[in-house]
Write a protein that holds these residues in place. Sequence first.
Motif, PDB file in Angstrom:
ATOM      1  N   GLY A 111       0.865  -1.229  -0.006  1.00 54.61           N
ATOM      2  CA  GLY A 111      -0.137  -0.179  -0.135  1.00 54.61           C
ATOM      3  C   GLY A 111       0.963   1.152  -0.205  1.00 54.61           C
ATOM      4  N   THR A 112       0.227   2.389  -0.393  1.00 52.65           N
ATOM      5  CA  THR A 112       0.743   3.511  -0.450  1.00 52.65           C
ATOM      6  C   THR A 112       0.940   4.117   1.296  1.00 52.65           C
ATOM      7  N   GLU A 113       1.707   5.162   1.610  1.00 50.55           N
ATOM      8  CA  GLU A 113       1.678   5.635   2.713  1.00 50.55           C
ATOM      9  C   GLU A 113       0.537   6.197   3.103  1.00 50.55           C
ATOM     10  N   ALA A 114      -0.405   6.497   2.421  1.00 49.81           N
ATOM     11  CA  ALA A 114      -1.718   7.192   2.872  1.00 49.81           C
ATOM     12  C   ALA A 114      -2.594   5.895   3.233  1.00 49.81           C
ATOM     13  N   GLN A 115      -2.531   4.816   2.328  1.00 54.27           N
ATOM     14  CA  GLN A 115      -3.246   3.768   2.592  1.00 54.27           C
ATOM     15  C   GLN A 115      -3.003   3.180   4.081  1.00 54.27           C
ATOM     16  N   LYS A 116      -1.594   3.107   4.118  1.00 54.86           N
ATOM     17  CA  LYS A 116      -1.105   2.458   5.244  1.00 54.86           C
ATOM     18  C   LYS A 116      -1.681   3.185   6.719  1.00 54.86           C
ATOM     19  N   ASP A 165      -6.211   6.308  -6.225  1.00 52.85           N
ATOM     20  CA  ASP A 165      -5.765   6.238  -4.868  1.00 52.85           C
ATOM     21  C   ASP A 165      -6.301   4.945  -4.207  1.00 52.85           C
ATOM     22  N   VAL A 209      -4.250  -0.559  -4.705  1.00 51.21           N
ATOM     23  CA  VAL A 209      -3.194  -1.092  -3.976  1.00 51.21           C
ATOM     24  C   VAL A 209      -1.819  -1.620  -4.649  1.00 51.21           C
ATOM     25  N   GLY A 210      -0.894  -0.625  -4.359  1.00 54.72           N
ATOM     26  CA  GLY A 210       0.168  -1.321  -5.327  1.00 54.72           C
ATOM     27  C   GLY A 210       0.244  -0.878  -6.544  1.00 54.72           C
ATOM     28  N   ASP A 211       1.226  -1.764  -7.301  1.00 56.21           N
ATOM     29  CA  ASP A 211       1.429  -1.364  -8.690  1.00 56.21           C
ATOM     30  C   ASP A 211       0.530  -2.166  -9.683  1.00 56.21           C
ATOM     31  N   GLN A 255       1.317  -9.379  -5.698  1.00 55.84           N
ATOM     32  CA  GLN A 255       0.565  -8.925  -4.808  1.00 55.84           C
ATOM     33  C   GLN A 255      -0.571  -9.732  -4.276  1.00 55.84           C
TER      34      GLN A 255
END
Length: 376
Positions: A92-97, A212, A215-217, A224
Amino acid sequence: MPTTETEEHKALRQAVSALGKRHGRTYDREQLWSEAAKLGYLGVNLPEEYGGGGGGISELSIVLEELGAAGCPLLMMVVSPAICGTVIARFGTEAQKQTWLPALADGTRTMAFGITEPDAGSNSHRITTTARKDGTDWLLTGRKVFISGVDLADATLIVGRTEDSRTGRLKPCLFIVPREAQGFTRRRIDMELQASEKQFELTLDDVRLPADALVGDEDAGLLQLFAGLNPERIMTAAFAIGMGRFALARAIEYARDRTVWDAPIGAHQAIAHPLAQAHIDLELARLMMQKAAYLYDTGDDVGAGEAANMAKYAAGEACVRAVDQSVHTLGGNGLTREFGLASLITAARVARIAPVSREMILNYVSHQTLGLPKSY
């Protein structure tokens, strides 16, 4: 890998077992979920910097197994912290985390997982739920079936497929779909299986998601997906082992106390030996589960894939046999509500069927491990 549990793991088992016994077979799911969260058990596998315990699937599987052995398994642990929490923590992105991991760890939010489809089952290569770009947004369309706990979850991690710009082929991608998203509807499936967590069919009709939500690439594909599926299999094994242990404990207690012809029935080998065999099968399944968890936690995704499938297979078979023998030991009493075993006859089969059938695991092992050719 360690061949015996650490003192920390033993202490975790004892603490969770005590919690489970306080709640027992007639547990209230919401109360138990809340208390387990406050004690740090729900997020034991999530990173410390996001409110978790900093452990891994090894620790989370202990929690679920011990709750199951006490008669109060929390099925959503397989989904929310194990699958969704792991995938977001890894990709996940930092925001998702920041948004999801602390809330998953403290139990204030939950997330469901949607992969199975009416025609494809869990075959990620046959999934028809598709995501297409519309400007910077995504439009998600498709159907899912047998998705657990959607009514309880704040969002569902949906497995869709997008077109690879390089090859034109469709590849799996993961999207966080909020419960209230427009075009995202659910229908409860009428199940004879008695469980706190209900099953749903989902319809996604051009569900619009922001960029956003991915999740991920989008090019990572199966990497994933299997980051979530391997923990799912390990946790299903823990669920099955816990259930088998609960049933076996009731049967052992009954066999010790029930006296016929001046002797406890457990003194007869026809009763004692099948129970001993069930115990051996459960212990062997647990060893494979521990191996799978260890491999996953140490970053060996390939090794963990093989071991996780084997663990899930072994645990499912052991659970069904343990429940069957336990009910048989009690005779007519095994079918009464008083002893709480009859409902497990149906529930035990879930570990054979979901999240992947025993036959598909045999396919996996015969192809991937033994190198035998495919029939399909």
